[in-house]
Motif scaffolding. Structure first.
Motif, PDB file in Angstrom:
ATOM      1  N   GLY A  26     -48.045  38.407  54.235  1.00  0.00           N
ATOM      2  CA  GLY A  26     -47.900  39.632  55.004  1.00  0.00           C
ATOM      3  C   GLY A  26     -46.526  40.260  54.881  1.00  0.00           C
ATOM      4  O   GLY A  26     -45.559  39.620  54.454  1.00  0.00           O
ATOM      5  N   GLU A  27     -46.435  41.525  55.261  1.00  0.00           N
ATOM      6  CA  GLU A  27     -45.197  42.301  55.178  1.00  0.00           C
ATOM      7  C   GLU A  27     -44.046  41.577  55.886  1.00  0.00           C
ATOM      8  O   GLU A  27     -44.173  41.104  57.015  1.00  0.00           O
ATOM      9  CB  GLU A  27     -45.418  43.678  55.826  1.00  0.00           C
ATOM     10  N   GLY A  28     -42.908  41.506  55.160  1.00  0.00           N
ATOM     11  CA  GLY A  28     -41.721  40.874  55.716  1.00  0.00           C
ATOM     12  C   GLY A  28     -41.667  39.377  55.544  1.00  0.00           C
ATOM     13  O   GLY A  28     -40.643  38.752  55.858  1.00  0.00           O
ATOM     14  N   LYS A  29     -42.733  38.766  55.029  1.00  0.00           N
ATOM     15  CA  LYS A  29     -42.779  37.299  54.858  1.00  0.00           C
ATOM     16  C   LYS A  29     -42.439  36.915  53.421  1.00  0.00           C
ATOM     17  O   LYS A  29     -42.910  35.902  52.916  1.00  0.00           O
ATOM     18  CB  LYS A  29     -44.169  36.776  55.214  1.00  0.00           C
ATOM     19  N   PHE A  30     -41.603  37.712  52.772  1.00  0.00           N
ATOM     20  CA  PHE A  30     -41.281  37.471  51.366  1.00  0.00           C
ATOM     21  C   PHE A  30     -40.566  36.152  51.137  1.00  0.00           C
ATOM     22  O   PHE A  30     -40.612  35.577  50.052  1.00  0.00           O
ATOM     23  CB  PHE A  30     -40.422  38.623  50.819  1.00  0.00           C
ATOM     24  N   ASP A  31     -39.856  35.639  52.155  1.00  0.00           N
ATOM     25  CA  ASP A  31     -39.093  34.403  51.997  1.00  0.00           C
ATOM     26  C   ASP A  31     -39.846  33.163  52.472  1.00  0.00           C
ATOM     27  O   ASP A  31     -39.261  32.092  52.628  1.00  0.00           O
ATOM     28  CB  ASP A  31     -37.761  34.510  52.734  1.00  0.00           C
ATOM     29  N   ALA A  32     -41.151  33.282  52.655  1.00  0.00           N
ATOM     30  CA  ALA A  32     -41.945  32.185  53.203  1.00  0.00           C
ATOM     31  C   ALA A  32     -41.925  30.931  52.338  1.00  0.00           C
ATOM     32  O   ALA A  32     -42.091  29.808  52.849  1.00  0.00           O
ATOM     33  CB  ALA A  32     -43.390  32.644  53.415  1.00  0.00           C
ATOM     34  N   LEU A  33     -41.722  31.096  51.033  1.00  0.00           N
ATOM     35  CA  LEU A  33     -41.734  29.948  50.126  1.00  0.00           C
ATOM     36  C   LEU A  33     -40.341  29.533  49.663  1.00  0.00           C
ATOM     37  O   LEU A  33     -40.185  28.559  48.930  1.00  0.00           O
ATOM     38  CB  LEU A  33     -42.605  30.253  48.903  1.00  0.00           C
ATOM     39  N   ASP A  34     -39.318  30.273  50.088  1.00  0.00           N
ATOM     40  CA  ASP A  34     -37.953  30.005  49.603  1.00  0.00           C
ATOM     41  C   ASP A  34     -37.511  28.575  49.883  1.00  0.00           C
ATOM     42  O   ASP A  34     -36.783  27.967  49.095  1.00  0.00           O
ATOM     43  CB  ASP A  34     -36.954  30.976  50.238  1.00  0.00           C
ATOM     44  N   ARG A  35     -37.930  28.034  51.032  1.00  0.00           N
ATOM     45  CA  ARG A  35     -37.483  26.686  51.400  1.00  0.00           C
ATOM     46  C   ARG A  35     -38.057  25.593  50.501  1.00  0.00           C
ATOM     47  O   ARG A  35     -37.577  24.457  50.508  1.00  0.00           O
ATOM     48  CB  ARG A  35     -37.838  26.395  52.867  1.00  0.00           C
ATOM     49  N   PHE A  36     -39.063  25.938  49.710  1.00  0.00           N
ATOM     50  CA  PHE A  36     -39.656  24.958  48.799  1.00  0.00           C
ATOM     51  C   PHE A  36     -39.035  25.007  47.405  1.00  0.00           C
ATOM     52  O   PHE A  36     -39.383  24.193  46.549  1.00  0.00           O
ATOM     53  CB  PHE A  36     -41.166  25.202  48.656  1.00  0.00           C
ATOM     54  N   THR A  37     -38.142  25.956  47.153  1.00  0.00           N
ATOM     55  CA  THR A  37     -37.643  26.182  45.799  1.00  0.00           C
ATOM     56  C   THR A  37     -36.331  25.460  45.518  1.00  0.00           C
ATOM     57  O   THR A  37     -35.503  25.261  46.417  1.00  0.00           O
ATOM     58  CB  THR A  37     -37.451  27.687  45.531  1.00  0.00           C
ATOM     59  N   VAL A  38     -36.159  25.076  44.254  1.00  0.00           N
ATOM     60  CA  VAL A  38     -34.928  24.437  43.783  1.00  0.00           C
ATOM     61  C   VAL A  38     -34.558  25.054  42.438  1.00  0.00           C
ATOM     62  O   VAL A  38     -35.429  25.512  41.688  1.00  0.00           O
ATOM     63  CB  VAL A  38     -35.081  22.908  43.631  1.00  0.00           C
ATOM     64  N   PHE A  77     -48.943  25.677  49.150  1.00  0.00           N
ATOM     65  CA  PHE A  77     -47.733  24.867  49.031  1.00  0.00           C
ATOM     66  C   PHE A  77     -47.269  24.435  50.420  1.00  0.00           C
ATOM     67  O   PHE A  77     -47.339  25.220  51.387  1.00  0.00           O
ATOM     68  CB  PHE A  77     -46.614  25.660  48.342  1.00  0.00           C
ATOM     69  N   THR A  78     -46.801  23.181  50.534  1.00  0.00           N
ATOM     70  CA  THR A  78     -46.334  22.640  51.806  1.00  0.00           C
ATOM     71  C   THR A  78     -44.954  22.018  51.635  1.00  0.00           C
ATOM     72  O   THR A  78     -44.371  22.058  50.543  1.00  0.00           O
ATOM     73  CB  THR A  78     -47.299  21.566  52.336  1.00  0.00           C
ATOM     74  N   GLU A  79     -44.455  21.423  52.704  1.00  0.00           N
ATOM     75  CA  GLU A  79     -43.146  20.768  52.674  1.00  0.00           C
ATOM     76  C   GLU A  79     -43.096  19.625  51.661  1.00  0.00           C
ATOM     77  O   GLU A  79     -42.015  19.184  51.266  1.00  0.00           O
ATOM     78  CB  GLU A  79     -42.793  20.224  54.074  1.00  0.00           C
ATOM     79  N   LYS A  80     -44.254  19.149  51.242  1.00  0.00           N
ATOM     80  CA  LYS A  80     -44.298  18.064  50.266  1.00  0.00           C
ATOM     81  C   LYS A  80     -44.054  18.553  48.843  1.00  0.00           C
ATOM     82  O   LYS A  80     -43.891  17.744  47.928  1.00  0.00           O
ATOM     83  CB  LYS A  80     -45.656  17.358  50.333  1.00  0.00           C
ATOM     84  N   ASP A  81     -44.044  19.873  48.654  1.00  0.00           N
ATOM     85  CA  ASP A  81     -43.893  20.452  47.325  1.00  0.00           C
ATOM     86  C   ASP A  81     -42.478  20.959  47.082  1.00  0.00           C
ATOM     87  O   ASP A  81     -41.776  21.382  48.006  1.00  0.00           O
ATOM     88  CB  ASP A  81     -44.871  21.618  47.149  1.00  0.00           C
ATOM     89  N   LYS A  82     -42.075  20.901  45.822  1.00  0.00           N
ATOM     90  CA  LYS A  82     -40.831  21.509  45.365  1.00  0.00           C
ATOM     91  C   LYS A  82     -41.160  22.376  44.158  1.00  0.00           C
ATOM     92  O   LYS A  82     -41.795  21.907  43.203  1.00  0.00           O
ATOM     93  CB  LYS A  82     -39.788  20.449  44.976  1.00  0.00           C
ATOM     94  N   ILE A  83     -40.717  23.640  44.211  1.00  0.00           N
ATOM     95  CA  ILE A  83     -40.999  24.586  43.131  1.00  0.00           C
ATOM     96  C   ILE A  83     -39.709  24.865  42.372  1.00  0.00           C
ATOM     97  O   ILE A  83     -38.740  25.361  42.954  1.00  0.00           O
ATOM     98  CB  ILE A  83     -41.566  25.903  43.687  1.00  0.00           C
ATOM     99  N   ALA A  84     -39.694  24.544  41.091  1.00  0.00           N
ATOM    100  CA  ALA A  84     -38.505  24.764  40.264  1.00  0.00           C
ATOM    101  C   ALA A  84     -38.449  26.209  39.775  1.00  0.00           C
ATOM    102  O   ALA A  84     -39.457  26.775  39.345  1.00  0.00           O
ATOM    103  CB  ALA A  84     -38.497  23.810  39.074  1.00  0.00           C
ATOM    104  N   LEU A  85     -37.251  26.806  39.877  1.00  0.00           N
ATOM    105  CA  LEU A  85     -36.967  28.149  39.381  1.00  0.00           C
ATOM    106  C   LEU A  85     -35.657  28.093  38.603  1.00  0.00           C
ATOM    107  O   LEU A  85     -34.819  27.227  38.874  1.00  0.00           O
ATOM    108  CB  LEU A  85     -36.796  29.141  40.538  1.00  0.00           C
ATOM    109  N   PRO A  86     -35.428  29.001  37.664  1.00  0.00           N
ATOM    110  CA  PRO A  86     -34.143  28.979  36.953  1.00  0.00           C
ATOM    111  C   PRO A  86     -32.968  29.238  37.895  1.00  0.00           C
ATOM    112  O   PRO A  86     -31.860  28.750  37.661  1.00  0.00           O
ATOM    113  CB  PRO A  86     -34.286  30.080  35.901  1.00  0.00           C
ATOM    114  N   ALA A  87     -33.198  30.000  38.957  1.00  0.00           N
ATOM    115  CA  ALA A  87     -32.178  30.221  39.988  1.00  0.00           C
ATOM    116  C   ALA A  87     -32.888  30.690  41.242  1.00  0.00           C
ATOM    117  O   ALA A  87     -33.656  31.658  41.193  1.00  0.00           O
ATOM    118  CB  ALA A  87     -31.136  31.244  39.547  1.00  0.00           C
ATOM    119  N   VAL A  88     -32.679  30.011  42.362  1.00  0.00           N
ATOM    120  CA  VAL A  88     -33.372  30.390  43.589  1.00  0.00           C
ATOM    121  C   VAL A  88     -32.885  31.755  44.068  1.00  0.00           C
ATOM    122  O   VAL A  88     -31.718  32.108  43.930  1.00  0.00           O
ATOM    123  CB  VAL A  88     -33.168  29.338  44.694  1.00  0.00           C
TER     124      VAL A  88
END
Length: 339
Positions: A168-180, A139-150
């Motif tokens: 890797g450890e501690g990188k749990f929020d790596a995809l948060d910026r792509f979510t809506v 996933f890149t900046e060109k993608d948006k991932i829909a969730l019921p609540a970010v």
């Protein structure tokens, strides 16, 4: 596609209207012989739909010599459930593991909200229309991932767990910026229509409807992330309600167990109830096939909920770390083989 869109539009309208109705309601806390339950749409809430359709709480109440008045409402999302429960607008809420753990943690030593039982174990799929996405790393900046609540929904937590496993450890929020944040019906419509939404972490039946479109692929399942079958939905209430209404509470638990038996013994009957309750424009054979999927289980026993609890505590989403799943579920299900 037309039938799917029609179904999704109906569900979205139903959820929105119901949320306004319940949240705006002011009512006193329930007394013995009365219970107010909030449910949601989707296969995950089928046990509640069966209870309502067959009037199982009333049946189990009569067996204990109590005439129980059951009131039903529909809400969209775990946050709305928790707000309604804390405001005493409802007595029983239903939703994902994340919202259950959140309200248990928030009310520990105060209102003491705990899980009554689980409703199911179901795989949640992360799907995409982007042919370049093979894993979450793609996933890149060109993608948006829909969730019921970010960040707060069980899908959001699962995506964070998948991100940490991938980056890797501690990188749990790596995809948060792509979510809506989008309700499942809206997210599905957006994904299928070719909008900016290129990914969706949803739930049954939406994920299966998405995969009927040849341009949609499954990236991963929550079962991949959790290492096996895991609880999706649960029901919870305040300890005060359980203590003050023992017969009503017992009738609800009995009704829930009977509903599980109905679903597990007769998929066609359960599918008929689902379609009648939701007035969904779906083929009964599709629902029966879904219910027959061995990955979909209807059970009161928690599965892999401790992994969510451990992760949420690690990332600071929970102040209190439970020693086991029995810390946030009432003893009514402690005899089950849970986790």
């Amino acid at each position: 596609m037309r039938a799917v869109t029609k179904t999704l539009r109906h569900v979205a309208i139903g959820l929105t209207g119901a949320a306004v109705l319940v949240v705006g309601m002011v009512a006193p806390a329930a007394a013995e012989g009365r219970i107010r339950i909030a449910e949601q749409f989707g296969i995950g809430y089928l046990p509640l739909h069966v209870i309502r359709y067959q009037k199982l709480i009333e049946k189990h109440g009569k067996a204990q010599g109590v005439d129980i008045q059951v009131e039903w409402a529909q809400l969209s999302g775990g946050a709305a459930m928790n707000d309604a429960l804390l405001s005493d607008s409802i007595d029983v809420g239903a939703g994902g593991v994340g919202p259950l753990l959140t309200i248990w943690d928030r009310t520990k030593g105060n209102a003491n909200v705990m899980g009554i039982a689980t409703l199911n174990a179901m795989p949640l799929f992360l799907t995409t229309t982007n042919p370049n996405v093979k894993t979450v790393k793609d996933f890149t900046e060109k993608d948006k991932i829909a969730l019921p609540a970010v960040k707060v929904s069980v899908q959001a937590r699962t995506l964070q767990m998948a991100a940490e496993q991938a980056f890797g450890e501690g990188k749990f929020d790596a995809l948060d910026r792509f979510t809506v944040s989008l309700p499942h019906p809206d997210g599905t419509t957006a994904l299928l229509s070719g909008s900016s939404i290129t990914g969706h972490f949803s739930a049954p039946p939406f994920q299966y409807q998405q995969l009927q479109d040849p341009k949609v692929r499954k990236v991963l399942s929550s079962y991949d992330v959790l290492g096996g079958a895991s609880t999706f939905n649960s029901v919870w209430s305040k300890k005060a309600f359980r203590d003050s209404n023992p017969k009503t509470f017992a009738a609800f638990v009995g009704a829930l167990r009977e509903a599980m038996d109905v679903i597990n013994k007769d998929h066609k009957q359960a599918a008929t109830i689902y379609l009648a309750t939701n007035k969904a424009d779906m083929d009964i054979a599709t629902i029966v096939k879904m219910l027959a999927d061995p990955d979909i289980q209807f059970t009161v026993a928690p599965k892999n909920t401790s992994k969510y609890a451990e992760f949420m505590h690690k990332v600071g989403a929970l102040k209190n770390k439970p020693a086991s799943w029995k810390d946030y579920f009432f003893e009514d299900v402690h005899g089950e083989q849970g986790s």
